[in-house]
Write a protein that holds these residues in place. Structure first.
Motif, PDB file in Angstrom:
ATOM      1  N   GLY A 228     -16.274  -1.054  -7.395  1.00 16.29           N
ATOM      2  CA  GLY A 228     -16.036  -2.094  -5.848  1.00 16.29           C
ATOM      3  C   GLY A 228     -15.339  -3.267  -5.720  1.00 16.29           C
ATOM      4  O   GLY A 228     -14.690  -3.429  -5.134  1.00 16.29           O
ATOM      5  N   TYR A 229     -14.913  -3.667  -7.615  1.00 19.20           N
ATOM      6  CA  TYR A 229     -14.376  -4.736  -6.890  1.00 19.20           C
ATOM      7  C   TYR A 229     -12.849  -5.328  -6.429  1.00 19.20           C
ATOM      8  O   TYR A 229     -12.141  -6.056  -6.623  1.00 19.20           O
TER       9      TYR A 229
ATOM     10  N   VAL B  21     -12.085  -2.446   3.464  1.00 18.04           N
ATOM     11  CA  VAL B  21     -12.709  -1.072   3.373  1.00 18.04           C
ATOM     12  C   VAL B  21     -13.840  -0.880   2.950  1.00 18.04           C
ATOM     13  O   VAL B  21     -14.484  -0.234   3.919  1.00 18.04           O
ATOM     14  N   ILE B  22     -14.648  -2.215   2.269  1.00 18.00           N
ATOM     15  CA  ILE B  22     -15.475  -1.745   1.945  1.00 18.00           C
ATOM     16  C   ILE B  22     -16.151  -2.278   3.994  1.00 18.00           C
ATOM     17  O   ILE B  22     -17.493  -1.783   4.168  1.00 18.00           O
TER      18      ILE B  22
ATOM     19  N   THR C 194      -3.535  -8.976  -4.384  1.00 17.11           N
ATOM     20  CA  THR C 194      -2.490  -8.675  -3.419  1.00 17.11           C
ATOM     21  C   THR C 194      -3.257  -7.555  -2.209  1.00 17.11           C
ATOM     22  O   THR C 194      -2.995  -7.855  -0.853  1.00 17.11           O
ATOM     23  N   LEU C 195      -3.155  -6.737  -2.906  1.00 16.57           N
ATOM     24  CA  LEU C 195      -3.898  -6.109  -1.478  1.00 16.57           C
ATOM     25  C   LEU C 195      -4.663  -5.937  -0.724  1.00 16.57           C
ATOM     26  O   LEU C 195      -5.120  -5.725   0.368  1.00 16.57           O
ATOM     27  N   ALA C 196      -5.876  -6.917  -1.662  1.00 17.54           N
ATOM     28  CA  ALA C 196      -7.674  -7.207  -0.417  1.00 17.54           C
ATOM     29  C   ALA C 196      -7.433  -7.621   0.242  1.00 17.54           C
ATOM     30  O   ALA C 196      -8.179  -8.241   0.382  1.00 17.54           O
TER      31      ALA C 196
ATOM     32  N   LEU D  25      -6.805   3.790   8.296  1.00 19.62           N
ATOM     33  CA  LEU D  25      -6.110   2.611   7.209  1.00 19.62           C
ATOM     34  C   LEU D  25      -6.533   2.250   5.790  1.00 19.62           C
ATOM     35  O   LEU D  25      -6.440   1.862   5.046  1.00 19.62           O
ATOM     36  N   ALA D  26      -7.765   2.049   5.864  1.00 15.80           N
ATOM     37  CA  ALA D  26      -8.763   1.770   5.299  1.00 15.80           C
ATOM     38  C   ALA D  26      -9.205   2.676   4.449  1.00 15.80           C
ATOM     39  O   ALA D  26      -8.819   2.692   2.324  1.00 15.80           O
ATOM     40  N   ALA D  27      -8.915   4.419   4.337  1.00 11.14           N
ATOM     41  CA  ALA D  27      -8.174   5.372   3.658  1.00 11.14           C
ATOM     42  C   ALA D  27      -7.319   5.422   2.586  1.00 11.14           C
ATOM     43  O   ALA D  27      -6.856   5.620   1.975  1.00 11.14           O
ATOM     44  N   ILE D  28      -6.245   4.935   3.472  1.00 10.98           N
ATOM     45  CA  ILE D  28      -4.761   5.051   2.855  1.00 10.98           C
ATOM     46  C   ILE D  28      -4.930   3.641   2.028  1.00 10.98           C
ATOM     47  O   ILE D  28      -4.755   3.732   0.552  1.00 10.98           O
ATOM     48  N   LEU D  29      -5.458   2.809   2.016  1.00 11.16           N
ATOM     49  CA  LEU D  29      -4.888   1.837   1.685  1.00 11.16           C
ATOM     50  C   LEU D  29      -6.100   2.044   0.078  1.00 11.16           C
ATOM     51  O   LEU D  29      -6.580   1.736  -0.771  1.00 11.16           O
ATOM     52  N   LEU D  30      -7.394   2.183   0.778  1.00 11.56           N
ATOM     53  CA  LEU D  30      -8.531   2.794  -0.536  1.00 11.56           C
ATOM     54  C   LEU D  30      -7.433   3.731  -1.595  1.00 11.56           C
ATOM     55  O   LEU D  30      -7.905   4.225  -2.666  1.00 11.56           O
ATOM     56  N   GLY D  31      -6.970   4.626  -0.968  1.00  7.40           N
ATOM     57  CA  GLY D  31      -5.874   5.544  -1.879  1.00  7.40           C
ATOM     58  C   GLY D  31      -5.085   5.026  -2.891  1.00  7.40           C
ATOM     59  O   GLY D  31      -4.856   4.804  -3.800  1.00  7.40           O
TER      60      GLY D  31
END
Length: 352
Positions: free
Chosen positions: A173-174, A180-181, A11-13, A46-52
């Motif tokens: 990675g998945y 983000v990637i 869902t996040l992705a 934003l990508a860093a926050i989502l990665l967290g």
């Protein structure tokens, strides 16, 4: 808990669905900051926050396991108990089990097919996009299976801390969203492209242009980061089918590690290698956010074509490329279902 975590990460992705329905999420915000506002810093933040959030989900799943471990004490495959329903109970069970298939696949696929027919299908118009999709999927699938085979075999023959850590990191990675990637890879790759071009121009007076980001090299690398875990899990499962005694026999006959891999493991694992390649191929076909961010100019895939038409509310035009993706995606599902059915005791083709 693992299933819930997987659903959370998917869902996040997600990008296409939330973008179409106008729901503001991290993935849509990253794409808007990158392409609409041309703000690379905001996209990276934003990508860093989502990665967290993603790592928090992974940590939560690990903590939920605690110290539990599960081991097979008998045969690898257990005989599943059967209970036959009759009368109205059988019809009720058939109806309940058919509802997800009907509303999740048959109904939308039928509507898409009807719209595609009204629009004349026009399959030939999407052959260039289908070709681009096939090239990306095939190249990524081959490289992913090769890398997964090397990594899993290295872990099998030398289970050192470095090999264990490498396999664990590759498996993360998945869980990372494609947006983000895409941002994480495009920024350093663009810097590297500019420096390589400047170096060649200063030394030889020739500009190399965008070697990595101007072609499919960067996007294939992003796909490998995203989907290597898929092929790695399938290959590791295939290695469990090869008994250590077979490997010991090959080594005692004078075969080295690579000869043993080529002559013993690979033939016995051919089904698992094919499954790994098919899974990666299908995932690449339907991947959208990383492809939108990293694709070269004038290089569209079926997923991007369907997304662009849907964004413009031209659903009849989006039906054909969407159906082309679905038709290819059914192939690994059928193969995997048949393989699982044959692996059960009492099924034709099962080896006791």
């Amino acid at each position: 808990m693992a299933g819930t975590t997987l659903a959370l990460m998917e869902t996040l992705a997600d990008f296409g669905t939330v973008q179409y329905f106008g729901v503001p999420t991290f993935t849509t915000g990253i794409y808007r900051a990158w392409f609409s506002m041309y703000d690379q810093v905001a996209a990276a933040q934003l990508a860093a926050i989502l990665l967290g959030f993603v790592f928090a989900c992974l940590l939560l799943e690990r903590l939920s396991r605690g110290r539990r471990r599960f081991h097979h004490t008998t045969n690898r495959y257990q005989h599943l108990p059967e209970y036959r329903l009759s009368g109205w109970r059988s019809w009720l069970a058939l109806l309940v089990c058919s509802l997800p298939v009907f509303f999740g696949f048959l109904l939308p696929a039928g509507l898409l097919f009807n719209m595609a027919l009204d629009n004349g299908l026009q399959i030939s118009e999407y052959l260039p996009q289908a070709y681009n999709t096939f090239i990306l999927g095939a190249v990524t699938a081959i490289l992913a299976v090769a890398l997964a085979l090397i990594m899993a075999y290295s872990l099998r023959i030398r289970p050192t801390a470095v090999n264990i850590a490498a396999n664990r990191i590759a498996g993360l990675g998945y869980a990372i969203p494609g947006s983000v990637i895409g941002v994480g890879i495009l920024l350093p790759f663009t810097w590297l492209d500019n420096n390589i071009s400047a170096l060649f121009e200063s030394l030889f007076g020739v500009s190399t242009g965008l070697l990595l980001t101007g072609g499919i090299a960067a996007i294939v690398f992003a796909y490998l980061v995203r989907f290597l875990a898929v092929s790695l899990q399938a290959v590791e499962a295939g290695f469990t089918k090869v008994r250590p005694s077979m490997e010991d026999a090959a080594r005692s006959l004078g075969h080295g590690p690579f000869e043993t891999l080529a002559k013993v493991h690979a033939p016995l694992m051919w089904g698992s290698l094919l499954t790994a390649g098919l899974l990666v191929f299908v995932d690449v076909m339907k991947e959208l956010p990383a492809t939108l961010i990293m694709r070269p100019f004038n290089f569209d895939t079926l997923a991007i074509t369907a997304y662009n038409f849907a964004s413009d509310e031209r659903l009849a035009y989006a039906a054909t490329p969407a159906l082309m993706i679905v038709s290819v995606g059914l192939l690994p599902v059928i193969i995997l279902s048949r393989a699982i059915a044959r692996s059960r005791p009492g099924r034709r083709g099962h080896n006791a």
